[in-house]
Design a protein around this motif. Sequence first.
Motif, PDB file in Angstrom:
ATOM      1  N   SER A 190      -6.953  -8.909   3.268  1.00 43.31           N
ATOM      2  CA  SER A 190      -5.788  -8.571   2.760  1.00 43.31           C
ATOM      3  C   SER A 190      -4.628  -8.352   3.433  1.00 43.31           C
ATOM      4  CB  SER A 190      -6.166  -7.232   1.949  1.00 43.31           C
ATOM      5  OG  SER A 190      -4.834  -6.844   1.204  1.00 43.31           O
ATOM      6  N   THR A 219      -1.407 -11.062   2.925  1.00 38.25           N
ATOM      7  CA  THR A 219      -0.306 -10.535   2.747  1.00 38.25           C
ATOM      8  C   THR A 219       1.052 -10.954   3.485  1.00 38.25           C
ATOM      9  OG1 THR A 219      -1.237  -8.552   1.531  1.00 38.25           O
ATOM     10  CG2 THR A 219       0.999  -8.384   2.019  1.00 38.25           C
ATOM     11  N   THR A 270       3.637 -11.614   0.302  1.00 36.54           N
ATOM     12  CA  THR A 270       3.503 -11.221  -0.986  1.00 36.54           C
ATOM     13  C   THR A 270       3.950  -9.791  -1.286  1.00 36.54           C
ATOM     14  OG1 THR A 270       1.175 -10.999  -0.622  1.00 36.54           O
ATOM     15  CG2 THR A 270       1.804 -13.199  -1.552  1.00 36.54           C
ATOM     16  N   GLU A 271       3.926  -9.313  -2.366  1.00 35.73           N
ATOM     17  CA  GLU A 271       4.377  -7.853  -2.724  1.00 35.73           C
ATOM     18  C   GLU A 271       3.611  -7.464  -3.754  1.00 35.73           C
ATOM     19  OE1 GLU A 271       8.957  -7.081  -2.633  1.00 35.73           O
ATOM     20  OE2 GLU A 271       8.629  -8.831  -3.480  1.00 35.73           O
ATOM     21  N   ALA A 272       3.022  -6.375  -3.613  1.00 36.73           N
ATOM     22  CA  ALA A 272       2.259  -5.752  -4.473  1.00 36.73           C
ATOM     23  C   ALA A 272       2.108  -4.115  -4.833  1.00 36.73           C
ATOM     24  CB  ALA A 272       0.622  -5.899  -4.062  1.00 36.73           C
ATOM     25  N   PRO A 273       2.231  -3.649  -5.872  1.00 36.36           N
ATOM     26  CA  PRO A 273       2.664  -2.228  -6.183  1.00 36.36           C
ATOM     27  C   PRO A 273       1.591  -1.270  -5.202  1.00 36.36           C
ATOM     28  CG  PRO A 273       2.007  -3.230  -8.177  1.00 36.36           C
ATOM     29  CD  PRO A 273       1.845  -4.237  -7.105  1.00 36.36           C
ATOM     30  N   ARG A 274       2.366  -0.462  -4.561  1.00 32.99           N
ATOM     31  CA  ARG A 274       1.935   0.715  -3.803  1.00 32.99           C
ATOM     32  C   ARG A 274       1.097  -0.028  -2.382  1.00 32.99           C
ATOM     33  NH1 ARG A 274       1.029   2.120  -8.688  1.00 32.99           N
ATOM     34  NH2 ARG A 274      -1.433   1.480  -8.998  1.00 32.99           N
ATOM     35  N   TYR A 275       1.301  -1.099  -2.186  1.00 35.51           N
ATOM     36  CA  TYR A 275       0.489  -1.957  -1.208  1.00 35.51           C
ATOM     37  C   TYR A 275       1.566  -2.411   0.124  1.00 35.51           C
ATOM     38  CZ  TYR A 275      -2.424  -4.502   1.854  1.00 35.51           C
ATOM     39  OH  TYR A 275      -3.335  -4.948   2.899  1.00 35.51           O
ATOM     40  N   SER A 276       2.363  -3.662  -0.652  1.00 35.26           N
ATOM     41  CA  SER A 276       3.385  -4.179   0.176  1.00 35.26           C
ATOM     42  C   SER A 276       4.819  -4.500  -0.484  1.00 35.26           C
ATOM     43  CB  SER A 276       2.669  -5.718   0.450  1.00 35.26           C
ATOM     44  OG  SER A 276       2.284  -6.377  -0.581  1.00 35.26           O
ATOM     45  N   ARG A 277       5.659  -4.567   0.368  1.00 35.16           N
ATOM     46  CA  ARG A 277       7.209  -4.838  -0.410  1.00 35.16           C
ATOM     47  C   ARG A 277       8.170  -5.174   0.729  1.00 35.16           C
ATOM     48  NH1 ARG A 277      11.581  -0.479  -1.325  1.00 35.16           N
ATOM     49  NH2 ARG A 277      13.233  -1.671  -2.208  1.00 35.16           N
TER      50      ARG A 277
END
Length: 547
Positions: free
Chosen positions: A456, A460, A465-472
């Motif tokens: 993961s 990422t 990639t962006e994902a809620p509460r994980y990556s930004r």
Amino acid sequence: MTEANQKQLGNTLWKIADDLRGAMDADDFRDYMLSFLFLRYLSDNYETAARKELGKDYPDTGGDARKVPLELWYANNRDDIPEFEKQMRRKVHYVIKPEHLWSSVANMARTQNAELLKTLQRGFEYIETESFESTFQGLFSEIDLGSPKLGKTYAERNAKLCTVIQKIAEGLNEFSADVDALGDAYEYLIGQFAAGSGKKAGEFYTPQQISDILSAIVTLDSHAPEAGPKKRLESVMDFACGSGSLLLNVRKRMSQAGGTIGRIFGQEKNITTYNLARMNMLLHGVKDTEFEIFHGDTLQNEWDMLREPNPARKPLFDAIVANPPFSYRWTPGESMGDDVRFKSHGLAPKSAADFAFLLHGLHYLKDEGVMAIILPHGVLFRGGAEERIRTKLLEDGHIDTVIGLPANLFYSTGIPVCILVLKKCKKPDDVLFINAAGDFEKGKRQNQLRPEHIASIINTYQHRTEAPRYSRRVEMDEIRKNDFNLNISRYISTAVAEEEIDLAATSQALLQIEKEIQRARNTHNGFLRELGLPLLPTGDDTPSQAS
């Protein structure tokens, strides 16, 4: 050799080490154990090449393990020895005398030969000074065969070594003689010794799971990670290389992707660990011409190769990986402020050399290169000199990605750490934050990253990639507004939003439940009435009487 057999081999060797070291400190016994495993590897590799070189002239011992083929050949072909050794230097890059081969030493151990200790001393000295064209001086400097820890007298020490070597030989004979398996066994033992070394393990060992992440990052294309791994790295460097496992992991990753590495460079301050790294390289089939490990202080920049005054000839590396000691206290001299590595950013504080290590690596990174370094979380938010260095790095566009890892992954510390990915060719005007602090499997001693956690993080980073509460991906304007503070929690919220409740639907569900309760009560009261027993209370809480 299958993965299961490799693990079993590692377990067998570890049990031997645990059983035989007695009162000896694990770190001391480690050096003996790993050196003998290294001798076995060199010997097996050498004898395989000799068999191919001599062809039908290679003596047939009829499976008699007490006879050493090369010893027989040397005895019968004295005039041909110089030419044979010349060919062996050309093909396998080193020479080992028959009496120093593992098979000879193991035979001496099995028969409790009183000359074993002296033979080992001569063998180690020969390997250090004469075996290789590029000498490996001091390779066995930490192996004290005369140590009182082995025994009070020569006879006791010799007997102890005979027992250790005999048990190792017996353990290895249960498995395939595949030399590649010995490299894996070596790595396994380093990990096992690290587990028992506490804080000292940080000097020489990076957990395999974290090593996998760093090696994957630096082997991806620097401009376009989504394009996949590079096909060629001219050079890779680890300036705090420990036992060399990170460098070997980069090499393995490149090989698995069908790529190649030109040369491997490492630097290590601890003499024992420096020797471990050199053995580790050779054990994994890296020729002596393909790597260079330097013994010296990184922060003082003691490696002459890196002190090249001509900028046009300054060594630069395609990939840099590092796991330097966390928050190491150092004492930079007055002249250090003018050091080319630091003068554009300023000196790291005496209390924590984290940014000094980082700037050292960045200075030697190619414009198209990638650097991945493990550091304590404090570098993300501490003020003072570190804030000024962090601000400069961000304004210059060198910090590409911040990855937060779980706590208690290392043998040497329980604190959570982060991986910083740095580039000189960074394109996007943002920083990618990955919060992987909650992704782990709890272990007895250390937390573990499972394969899916590692995948993961790498995926990422690769695809940004962006994902809620994980990556930004965070724009630089937002980072400026936060005064260049990179604390991950400022940019990625880990709070789980409370679930919204549909009051109308909930009321309807409660009414339905009340009806079902009433039906059940009425049915039950019917049975009670027939039996002449008191009824259950009705909805108005007034007990009904049996009629």
